[in-house]
Design an enzyme around this catalytic site. Structure first.
Site, PDB file in Angstrom:
ATOM      1  CG  LEU A 187       1.270 -24.650  16.114  1.00  0.00           C
ATOM      2  CD1 LEU A 187       2.328 -25.356  15.276  1.00  0.00           C
ATOM      3  CD2 LEU A 187       1.738 -24.483  17.552  1.00  0.00           C
TER       4      LEU A 187
ATOM      5  CG  ASP B  54     -15.248 -18.698  24.380  1.00  0.00           C
ATOM      6  OD1 ASP B  54     -14.140 -18.875  24.930  1.00  0.00           O
ATOM      7  OD2 ASP B  54     -15.893 -17.641  24.492  1.00  0.00           O
ATOM      8  CB  VAL B  55     -10.830 -22.846  25.180  1.00  0.00           C
ATOM      9  CG1 VAL B  55     -10.605 -23.658  23.909  1.00  0.00           C
ATOM     10  CG2 VAL B  55     -10.064 -21.527  25.140  1.00  0.00           C
TER      11      VAL B  55
ATOM     12  CB  ALA C 128      -7.031 -22.494  21.928  1.00  0.00           C
ATOM     13  CE1 TYR C 129      -1.284 -16.282  21.022  1.00  0.00           C
ATOM     14  CE2 TYR C 129      -1.436 -18.412  19.931  1.00  0.00           C
ATOM     15  CZ  TYR C 129      -1.017 -17.089  19.937  1.00  0.00           C
ATOM     16  OH  TYR C 129      -0.354 -16.578  18.849  1.00  0.00           O
TER      17      TYR C 129
ATOM     18  CE1 TYR D 212       0.048 -15.562  25.071  1.00  0.00           C
ATOM     19  CE2 TYR D 212       2.357 -15.073  24.663  1.00  0.00           C
ATOM     20  CZ  TYR D 212       1.242 -15.863  24.458  1.00  0.00           C
ATOM     21  OH  TYR D 212       1.330 -16.962  23.636  1.00  0.00           O
TER      22      TYR D 212
ATOM     23  CE  LYS E 210       0.632 -19.484  25.354  1.00  0.00           C
ATOM     24  NZ  LYS E 210      -0.006 -20.723  24.851  1.00  0.00           N
TER      25      LYS E 210
END
Length: 272
Positions: A12, A47-48, A70-71, A125, A129
């Site tokens: 994406l 690197d978030v 980002a994930y 996950y 989220k």
């Protein structure tokens, strides 16, 4: 407009980067392991999970728009804490934030979920989220939180790669007939996210395709489009597999669709 795409090297993210660059925006994009292929873009490793690094990058570029794509599915800190770090840095510099979330925040118990539904995740996950959504909403009430579903393209998505591997014998496995989602084309999703970004809307939006299809039906559609033998795809049931996760999750996008010019096509249309 200065635009920062966090996770710009992903499927994406790459579409968002290409669209923003083609529209003449000044684009910066981040990557974790290697930069994307789009040219004319300022690629930066990030690197978030490292708040100071996020603050430094956002503070230096001072984007007017940040899209957080980002994930990492198996990494809570990247998905949840990383989203909080991006939101904090964006809020501090006065930028507009669009955060990409997922239908994984739902259990499937209700099957149909509109934008008012409260997350009830049953997978790690999905929980990450959901935590990311909570953090973003608390940090930046003006942000857009866009929940989406399986993202499909013209051959480049992970699900399409899986279908090709199964249909050509490169991998063994099944596609679930009881695992239902509302797949969206990556071009439609990217266009909708950018449209929401420049709108006055905020809060949760559902951005998914018009058709509810099983992963198996989706696989058949991909195989037929790409000239593969659909009979090589084996059906199975998630309920019998022991693989954790929700079964039937259908995002009701009615409210969001009424706000968009972008048409969110269904899989039976864009894979025809």
């Amino acid at each position: 407009m200065r635009v920062l795409i966090a996770g710009g090297s992903g499927f994406l993210g790459g579409e968002l980067v290409r669209r923003c660059a083609a529209a003449g925006h000044e684009v910066a994009a981040t990557y974790l392991t290697r930069p994307g292929e789009a040219g004319g873009v300022e690629w930066s490793p990030l690197d978030v999970r490292r708040r100071e690094a996020v603050e430094a990058l956002v503070g230096a570029f001072r984007p007017e728009l940040v899209v957080n794509a980002a994930y990492r599915q198996a990494d809570w800190t990247t998905t949840a804490a990383g989203a909080a770090n991006v939101a904090l840095a964006t809020r501090a510099t006065g930028g507009r934030l669009v955060h990409v979330s997922s239908d994984a925040v739902f259990s499937g118990a209700a099957v149909r979920y509109d934008e008012t539904c409260v997350p009830d995740p049953i997978s790690p996950y999905g929980a990450a989220k959901a935590a990311a959504e909570t953090a973003v909403a608390a940090i930046d009430p003006d942000a857009v939180i866009a929940r989406t579903s399986l993202i499909i393209g013209d051959g480049g998505s992970p699900h399409e790669a899986l279908v090709h591997a199964l249909a050509t014998g490169g991998k063994r496995g099944v596609l679930f007939t009881d695992d239902v989602r509302c797949p969206v084309h990556v071009a439609d999703l990217a266009a909708a996210l950018l449209e929401l970004a420049v709108s006055g809307h905020h809060g949760v939006h559902h951005v998914a395709g018009a058709d509810a299809v099983s992963r198996y039906e989706l696989g058949l559609l991909v195989a037929r489009r790409d000239g593969l033998d659909p009979d090589r795809l084996r059906p199975g049931r998630r309920a019998d597999s022991g693989v954790p996760g929700p079964l039937d999750v259908r995002l009701d996008c009615g409210t969001t669709r009424r706000r968009l010019r972008t048409r969110l096509r269904g899989a039976r249309e864009f894979l025809r």
